[in-house]
Structure formats: C-alpha cells, structure tokens
Design a protein around this motif. Structure first.
Motif, PDB file in Angstrom:
ATOM      1  N   TRP A 156       0.794  -1.230   0.000  1.00 44.76           N
ATOM      2  CA  TRP A 156       0.000   0.000   0.000  1.00 44.76           C
ATOM      3  C   TRP A 156       0.829   1.284   0.000  1.00 44.76           C
ATOM      4  O   TRP A 156       0.625   2.172  -0.826  1.00 44.76           O
ATOM      5  N   SER A 157       1.752   1.380   0.942  1.00 46.04           N
ATOM      6  CA  SER A 157       2.479   2.642   1.092  1.00 46.04           C
ATOM      7  C   SER A 157       3.280   2.985  -0.151  1.00 46.04           C
ATOM      8  O   SER A 157       3.516   4.162  -0.447  1.00 46.04           O
ATOM      9  N   ALA A 158       3.711   1.970  -0.899  1.00 46.82           N
ATOM     10  CA  ALA A 158       4.556   2.214  -2.063  1.00 46.82           C
ATOM     11  C   ALA A 158       3.777   2.744  -3.263  1.00 46.82           C
ATOM     12  O   ALA A 158       4.376   3.142  -4.254  1.00 46.82           O
ATOM     13  N   TYR A 159       2.442   2.744  -3.180  1.00 46.37           N
ATOM     14  CA  TYR A 159       1.666   3.340  -4.269  1.00 46.37           C
ATOM     15  C   TYR A 159       1.785   4.864  -4.270  1.00 46.37           C
ATOM     16  O   TYR A 159       1.372   5.513  -5.228  1.00 46.37           O
ATOM     17  N   TYR A 176       7.825   3.128  -5.356  1.00 44.84           N
ATOM     18  CA  TYR A 176       9.085   2.730  -4.724  1.00 44.84           C
ATOM     19  C   TYR A 176       8.870   1.407  -4.001  1.00 44.84           C
ATOM     20  O   TYR A 176       7.752   0.874  -3.987  1.00 44.84           O
ATOM     21  N   PHE A 177       9.926   0.851  -3.434  1.00 47.17           N
ATOM     22  CA  PHE A 177       9.825  -0.438  -2.750  1.00 47.17           C
ATOM     23  C   PHE A 177       9.151  -0.238  -1.383  1.00 47.17           C
ATOM     24  O   PHE A 177       9.505   0.679  -0.640  1.00 47.17           O
ATOM     25  N   PRO A 178       8.170  -1.097  -1.041  1.00 47.12           N
ATOM     26  CA  PRO A 178       7.442  -0.909   0.232  1.00 47.12           C
ATOM     27  C   PRO A 178       8.362  -0.939   1.447  1.00 47.12           C
ATOM     28  O   PRO A 178       9.175  -1.845   1.608  1.00 47.12           O
ATOM     29  N   ILE A 179       8.215   0.057   2.313  1.00 48.30           N
ATOM     30  CA  ILE A 179       9.059   0.151   3.506  1.00 48.30           C
ATOM     31  C   ILE A 179       8.843  -1.037   4.438  1.00 48.30           C
ATOM     32  O   ILE A 179       9.788  -1.586   5.009  1.00 48.30           O
ATOM     33  N   SER A 180       7.585  -1.464   4.586  1.00 50.32           N
ATOM     34  CA  SER A 180       7.310  -2.584   5.496  1.00 50.32           C
ATOM     35  C   SER A 180       7.938  -3.875   4.984  1.00 50.32           C
ATOM     36  O   SER A 180       8.273  -4.757   5.781  1.00 50.32           O
ATOM     37  N   GLY A 211      12.279  -7.946   5.704  1.00 51.12           N
ATOM     38  CA  GLY A 211      13.200  -8.682   4.844  1.00 51.12           C
ATOM     39  C   GLY A 211      12.534  -9.417   3.710  1.00 51.12           C
ATOM     40  O   GLY A 211      13.121 -10.335   3.134  1.00 51.12           O
ATOM     41  N   TYR A 212      11.312  -9.008   3.355  1.00 49.33           N
ATOM     42  CA  TYR A 212      10.646  -9.646   2.224  1.00 49.33           C
ATOM     43  C   TYR A 212      11.226  -9.077   0.930  1.00 49.33           C
ATOM     44  O   TYR A 212      11.212  -7.863   0.727  1.00 49.33           O
ATOM     45  N   PRO A 213      11.760  -9.901   0.053  1.00 51.51           N
ATOM     46  CA  PRO A 213      12.463  -9.378  -1.120  1.00 51.51           C
ATOM     47  C   PRO A 213      11.566  -8.872  -2.226  1.00 51.51           C
ATOM     48  O   PRO A 213      12.043  -8.308  -3.210  1.00 51.51           O
ATOM     49  N   GLY A 214      10.270  -9.081  -2.134  1.00 53.82           N
ATOM     50  CA  GLY A 214       9.363  -8.629  -3.181  1.00 53.82           C
ATOM     51  C   GLY A 214       8.875  -9.773  -4.040  1.00 53.82           C
ATOM     52  O   GLY A 214       9.277 -10.923  -3.868  1.00 53.82           O
ATOM     53  N   VAL A 215       7.992  -9.423  -4.957  1.00 51.60           N
ATOM     54  CA  VAL A 215       7.358 -10.432  -5.795  1.00 51.60           C
ATOM     55  C   VAL A 215       8.353 -10.947  -6.831  1.00 51.60           C
ATOM     56  O   VAL A 215       8.992 -10.174  -7.530  1.00 51.60           O
ATOM     57  N   VAL A 216       8.497 -12.252  -6.877  1.00 54.81           N
ATOM     58  CA  VAL A 216       9.354 -12.923  -7.844  1.00 54.81           C
ATOM     59  C   VAL A 216       8.573 -14.137  -8.344  1.00 54.81           C
ATOM     60  O   VAL A 216       7.858 -14.766  -7.559  1.00 54.81           O
ATOM     61  N   PRO A 217       8.666 -14.477  -9.639  1.00 54.05           N
ATOM     62  CA  PRO A 217       7.943 -15.645 -10.145  1.00 54.05           C
ATOM     63  C   PRO A 217       8.426 -16.940  -9.496  1.00 54.05           C
ATOM     64  O   PRO A 217       9.372 -17.572  -9.967  1.00 54.05           O
ATOM     65  N   GLY A 218       7.831 -17.315  -8.383  1.00 54.52           N
ATOM     66  CA  GLY A 218       8.130 -18.590  -7.760  1.00 54.52           C
ATOM     67  C   GLY A 218       9.168 -18.510  -6.664  1.00 54.52           C
ATOM     68  O   GLY A 218      10.240 -17.951  -6.851  1.00 54.52           O
TER      69      GLY A 218
END
Length: 219
Positions: free
Chosen positions: A164-167, A182-186, A191-198
């Motif tokens: 949400w905050s990154a929108y 930008y990349f979400p602060i939370s 330590g969540y690296p973000g969406v990756v295919p799999g």
C-alpha cells in the motif's frame, strides 16, 4: 494537489483523526529500532495506513439493504463507533490515563492514550458497551460490532505489510490506476524481497519446468 491528498481532504477531520489514532495504537512508530536501520522506525501512520483503512471501509464492504448487498461507506460510522466506545470507557472510569482534552471534542478515541485505545477495542469486541448508544449500523447489533473490531485489527496489519504505502501519490486512486512508486518500507522491515515468479526453492522443493510444444511439465 495530487489525488491522494484530494481524497483524504474530502473526509471529515474527526474520521481521519480517529483512524490515525487506531493504526498508531496497533502498529506504533518505534524510534528505538533506528539502531537496526532508519526504515525500522516507521509505524502505520508513517505508511498512511489510516488512509488505507478509510478507503477500504468506504469502498470494499457490503451490507444487506432490503434484499440486496450494497457497498455502504463505513469509515465515518466506524469512527463514530470507536468514539462512542471511548466515551463509555472514560465515563465508566476504566481509562488508565486521562484523555487529552484538547483533542476530545474532535475525536474522543484519538484523545485516549494508545493503551486505552486498545482497551476500547477489547471492550467493543466483548460487547461490554451500551449497544443502544452506538451509531447505525452498529446500534443493537453485536454481531456487526464484533465483525468490525476483528476487521479493524486484521486489516490494519494487512495494510501495513502490503504494498500500500509504495503506491505513493496513486494510493487512493482506484486499484487499476495505482502504480508502485518505490519499494514498500514494510517489506524492507521484515526482509521480504518482493514479488518474484516462484519461491519454490525456499520451501525445499526444487522443481524444474520443461516447456515443449506449448505445454509445461514439472519434473
């Protein structure tokens, strides 16, 4: 003025103050965690989660009106629910701290200390309130009061750890118009690296996908 500010400025100040107080109590700002990185100090207000809660309550929940489910704006009535609970907490003598009288007239809930705000949520969840004094649609309806308290707790945490905050400036646009700025602060906080295919390898199952003739097979 960008769209996010335009929308939130259309909401009455009491509702905004009440939801700021709500998310601040559930996910507070924590300056002491700065030793682990500046992003670790951010709480829900810093991430605009009060705006997320207001938007969700005004656009995402439906109630039966007659025989039809209808989306009903619930942000203002829910702020009134929290304020009614705050008044009952104080008048019953169960508040742990004196309320901030400079804020009381605008939002009794925001006038409470964070621990007393959590106490209001517990009081409402246990229906330890005068249901007749609550605003519609909560008046005399303990079921929807309990549902809403559960929703407020879960949805604050969900919004805080979502993207949400990154929108950024598009966060209060319709979902199809939002864009990540930008990349979400939370996500950095946990330590969540973000969406990756799999992420199958992280689960301990290394799989290979073989693609032949337009079909895919996992081996």
């Amino acid at each position: 003025m960008h769209r996010a500010k335009s929308y939130i400025n259309s909401i009455d100040l009491s509702t905004v103050a009440t939801f700021r107080a709500l998310v601040e109590a559930i996910v507070p700002n924590t300056p002491a965690l700065a030793v682990y990185g500046a992003e670790q100090t951010a709480g829900a207000v810093d991430l605009h989660i009060h705006e997320y809660m207001i938007w969700e309550l005004d656009h995402s929940l439906s109630l039966f009106l007659g025989t039809h489910l209808t989306v009903v704006p619930l942000a203002a009535p829910t702020a009134q629910l929290l304020n009614a609970g705050a008044v009952q907490l104080v008048t019953s003598g169960r508040a742990q701290h004196a309320p901030n009288h400079a804020v009381w007239e605008s939002s009794p809930y925001a006038a409470l200390s964070p621990i007393d705000r959590i106490r209001v949520l517990a009081m409402l969840e246990q229906l330890d309130v005068d249901l007749g004094s609550l605003p519609p649609p909560y008046q005399y309806d303990g079921g929807i009061v309990r549902f809403m308290v559960d929703f407020l707790n879960r949805q604050t945490m969900f919004g805080n750890y979502s993207e949400w905050s990154a929108y950024g400036t598009t966060r209060l646009a319709t979902p199809t118009e939002r864009r990540l700025e930008y990349f979400p602060i939370s996500w950095k906080q946990v330590g969540y690296p973000g969406v990756v295919p799999g992420y199958r390898a992280l689960l301990g199952y290394k799989l290979t996908i073989v693609r032949e003739g337009g079909e895919s097979t996992i081996v």
